[in-house]
Design an enzyme around this catalytic site. Structure first.
Site, PDB file in Angstrom:
ATOM      1  N   HIS A  40     -37.180-112.649   8.634  1.00 47.33           N
ATOM      2  CA  HIS A  40     -37.367-112.681   7.174  1.00 47.33           C
ATOM      3  C   HIS A  40     -38.473-113.667   6.796  1.00 47.33           C
ATOM      4  O   HIS A  40     -38.448-114.268   5.731  1.00 47.33           O
ATOM      5  CB  HIS A  40     -36.052-113.013   6.441  1.00 47.33           C
ATOM      6  N   ASP A  42     -41.796-112.540   7.512  1.00 47.68           N
ATOM      7  CA  ASP A  42     -43.042-111.752   7.339  1.00 47.68           C
ATOM      8  C   ASP A  42     -43.423-111.606   5.866  1.00 47.68           C
ATOM      9  O   ASP A  42     -44.566-111.856   5.481  1.00 47.68           O
ATOM     10  CB  ASP A  42     -42.996-110.398   8.068  1.00 47.68           C
ATOM     11  N   SER A  73     -37.885 -81.958  14.658  1.00 47.14           N
ATOM     12  CA  SER A  73     -37.370 -83.074  15.442  1.00 47.14           C
ATOM     13  C   SER A  73     -36.410 -82.569  16.500  1.00 47.14           C
ATOM     14  O   SER A  73     -35.672 -81.617  16.269  1.00 47.14           O
ATOM     15  CB  SER A  73     -36.648 -84.038  14.496  1.00 47.14           C
ATOM     16  N   SER A 131     -36.061-101.073  14.856  1.00 49.33           N
ATOM     17  CA  SER A 131     -37.225-100.433  14.248  1.00 49.33           C
ATOM     18  C   SER A 131     -37.533 -99.039  14.749  1.00 49.33           C
ATOM     19  O   SER A 131     -38.671 -98.713  15.100  1.00 49.33           O
ATOM     20  CB  SER A 131     -38.478-101.294  14.424  1.00 49.33           C
ATOM     21  N   SER A 132     -36.512 -98.189  14.738  1.00 48.41           N
ATOM     22  CA  SER A 132     -36.782 -96.784  15.056  1.00 48.41           C
ATOM     23  C   SER A 132     -37.713 -96.191  13.995  1.00 48.41           C
ATOM     24  O   SER A 132     -38.521 -95.307  14.300  1.00 48.41           O
ATOM     25  CB  SER A 132     -35.474 -96.001  15.109  1.00 48.41           C
ATOM     26  N   SER A 133     -37.636 -96.687  12.761  1.00 50.06           N
ATOM     27  CA  SER A 133     -38.490 -96.102  11.719  1.00 50.06           C
ATOM     28  C   SER A 133     -39.959 -96.446  11.953  1.00 50.06           C
ATOM     29  O   SER A 133     -40.829 -95.580  11.802  1.00 50.06           O
ATOM     30  CB  SER A 133     -38.034 -96.520  10.326  1.00 50.06           C
ATOM     31  N   GLU A 165     -44.102 -96.141   4.569  1.00 46.42           N
ATOM     32  CA  GLU A 165     -42.688 -96.518   4.550  1.00 46.42           C
ATOM     33  C   GLU A 165     -42.273 -96.988   3.159  1.00 46.42           C
ATOM     34  O   GLU A 165     -41.224 -96.619   2.641  1.00 46.42           O
ATOM     35  CB  GLU A 165     -42.409 -97.622   5.581  1.00 46.42           C
ATOM     36  N   ASP A 177     -42.515-104.878  11.848  1.00 49.29           N
ATOM     37  CA  ASP A 177     -42.162-103.774  12.741  1.00 49.29           C
ATOM     38  C   ASP A 177     -43.386-102.944  13.142  1.00 49.29           C
ATOM     39  O   ASP A 177     -43.607-102.639  14.315  1.00 49.29           O
ATOM     40  CB  ASP A 177     -41.126-102.862  12.063  1.00 49.29           C
ATOM     41  N   TYR A 229     -31.207-106.693   2.033  1.00 48.25           N
ATOM     42  CA  TYR A 229     -32.613-106.982   2.369  1.00 48.25           C
ATOM     43  C   TYR A 229     -33.412-107.201   1.091  1.00 48.25           C
ATOM     44  O   TYR A 229     -34.137-108.185   0.945  1.00 48.25           O
ATOM     45  CB  TYR A 229     -33.199-105.827   3.192  1.00 48.25           C
TER      46      TYR A 229
HETATM   47  C1  GLA Z   1     -36.702-105.720   8.879  1.00 51.52           C
HETATM   48  C2  GLA Z   1     -38.026-105.489   8.162  1.00 51.52           C
HETATM   49  C3  GLA Z   1     -39.096-106.457   8.671  1.00 51.52           C
HETATM   50  C4  GLA Z   1     -38.606-107.896   8.641  1.00 51.52           C
HETATM   51  C5  GLA Z   1     -37.230-107.993   9.312  1.00 51.52           C
HETATM   52  C6  GLA Z   1     -36.620-109.360   9.199  1.00 51.52           C
HETATM   53  O1  GLA Z   1     -36.819-105.364  10.215  1.00 51.52           O
HETATM   54  O2  GLA Z   1     -38.458-104.169   8.368  1.00 51.52           O
HETATM   55  O3  GLA Z   1     -40.269-106.305   7.914  1.00 51.52           O
HETATM   56  O4  GLA Z   1     -38.576-108.388   7.332  1.00 51.52           O
HETATM   57  O5  GLA Z   1     -36.309-107.076   8.763  1.00 51.52           O
HETATM   58  O6  GLA Z   1     -37.345-110.284   9.942  1.00 51.52           O
END
Ligand code: GLA
Length: 384
Positions: A40, A42, A73, A131-133, A165, A177, A229
């Site tokens: 958290h 970035d 898919s 971070s699959s997305s 995104e 990510d 978030y």
């Molecule tokens: C998610 C978000 C990232 C980052 C993290 C926390 O993965 O996609 O951009 O903020 O949370 O570090």
């Protein structure tokens, strides 16, 4: 029981995917990521230190003679189809928005795209905080660039996939990510400074020190994860405004006393101390001081649990169990409220630690966690 989540054989996945298209132009992979430390930070113009995982999402592409884009898919039954010009924010939803959104963002950036058929297949566990997305966005970006015959700078692709995104898929994130997926390197962690979006490779080879990084997917996802978030981001913005700084990167310990709201004070303390812990981790790695790296991981977890309040029972159990059985350090990773935790463990203890974590989950009546191998792996690339 420990459930091992393997990345699969990339070449085999690529061949199978390409066979679903009549005239495939290529297959492109982009990895999931695990953030070693710097959570958290970035979107607060701070520092992060992720590695790319061996688990990736794959996108195969073929050009079409018309101006349409189709997306299928291996995991989902539905198929998306539209004219390229029809794809825009608000016009697509669901998983296909991540792929179609990239086409929109690349066109917005001035690239001319041909009509395309795309097929995707993913090996990054969904909802795992790995971070699959971003893996989907970034593999689609490389596939579309190849179809268009362009090769933009990777930093331009970070911007395009972030726009896709946030504006088309409707999930604003901070850039960690996508940067990790596009710029990750085998054997290296990536130090990202979000003040100016510069990156630097930092050697990450725990095996050389007799250690292994365990990634444990708790498979827990708490209902408030999306809202949580967003509210953390808002609290950080509010705190920065009250302190009169452009971002919390500019805040320091002395500023804490200037905030009379206890919640905001804790949020700022997490960000300020977390940025310092990323720098300290980079220093510890340079000095081969893995004990210190472990301590910093554990301190980061405490900060996320107590100050940022984004941990949950499952994540805390992984961390405490790992620390109780020989891990040098452990922490949750990613956005929080579920997802994955990491532990830095002597190689000869990894099986014991993994077994203890699985037992702790079983004792509480929780489903088996997943265990992912996590050598620092290459970033997005052509694989077929
Ligand atoms: C998610 C978000 C990232 C980052 C993290 C926390 O993965 O996609 O951009 O903020 O949370 O570090």
């Amino acid at each position: 029981m420990v459930d091992h989540v393997e990345p699969g054989d990339g070449r085999e996945i690529a061949t199978r995917l390409a066979s679903r298209l009549e005239e495939p132009l290529g297959v492109f992979a982009a990895p999931g990521r695990v953030n070693l430390i710097g959570e958290h930070t970035d979107y607060n113009a701070g520092l992060c230190l992720p590695i790319a995982l061996p688990h990736a999402t794959y996108t195969a592409v073929a050009r079409r003679a018309d101006d349409r884009i189709t997306v299928a898919s291996a995991q989902q039954d539905d198929r998306f189809e539209a004219a390229l010009g029809e794809v825009s924010p608000g016009a697509v939803d669901g998983w296909a928005a991540y792929v179609a959104g990239v086409a929109w963002a690349l066109r917005e950036a001035g690239h001319e795209l041909p009509g395309m058929d795309l097929v995707v297949d993913g090996r990054v566990p969904l909802g795992s905080g790995l971070s699959s997305s971003a893996a989907l966005l970034c593999s689609a970006a490389l596939a579309m660039c190849a179809a268009a015959g362009v090769d933009p700078d990777r930093r331009e692709l970070v911007t395009a996939t972030m726009r896709a995104e946030s504006e088309v898929a409707g999930a604003p994130t901070g850039g960690l990510d996508q940067t990790a997926a596009l710029l990750g390197e085998a054997g290296q962690a990536l130090l990202i400074d979000f003040r100016d979006h510069t990156t630097r490779s930092v050697p990450w080879r725990p095996a050389d020190a007799g250690l292994e990084l365990l990634v444990v997917d708790t498979r827990a996802s708490h209902a408030h994860s999306d809202g949580g978030y967003g509210s953390r981001r808002e609290e950080c913005e509010t705190a920065a405004r009250r302190l009169g700084v452009a971002s919390l990167r500019e805040a320091d310990h002395d500023d804490l006393g200037r905030l009379d709201d206890g919640v905001l004070r804790r949020r700022v303390r997490h960000v300020v101390t977390e940025v310092a812990r990323v720098s300290a981790t980079v220093d510890a790695l340079a000095g081969d001081d893995w004990r210190r790296v472990g301590e910093l991981f554990t301190a980061s977890h405490a900060s996320m649990r107590d100050d940022f309040e984004i941990s949950c029972a499952e994540l805390d159990v992984v961390v405490e169990t790992a620390l109780g059985h020989g891990a040098l350090g452990a922490r949750m990773t990613g956005g929080g409220f579920g997802g994955s935790a990491i532990a830095l463990v002597p190689t000869d203890r990894t099986e014991d630690v993994a077994g203890r974590v699985a037992d702790a989950f079983a004792d509480r009546g929780w489903g088996a966690p997943g265990l992912l191998p996590a050598p620092a792996s290459p970033g997005a690339r052509r694989v077929g």
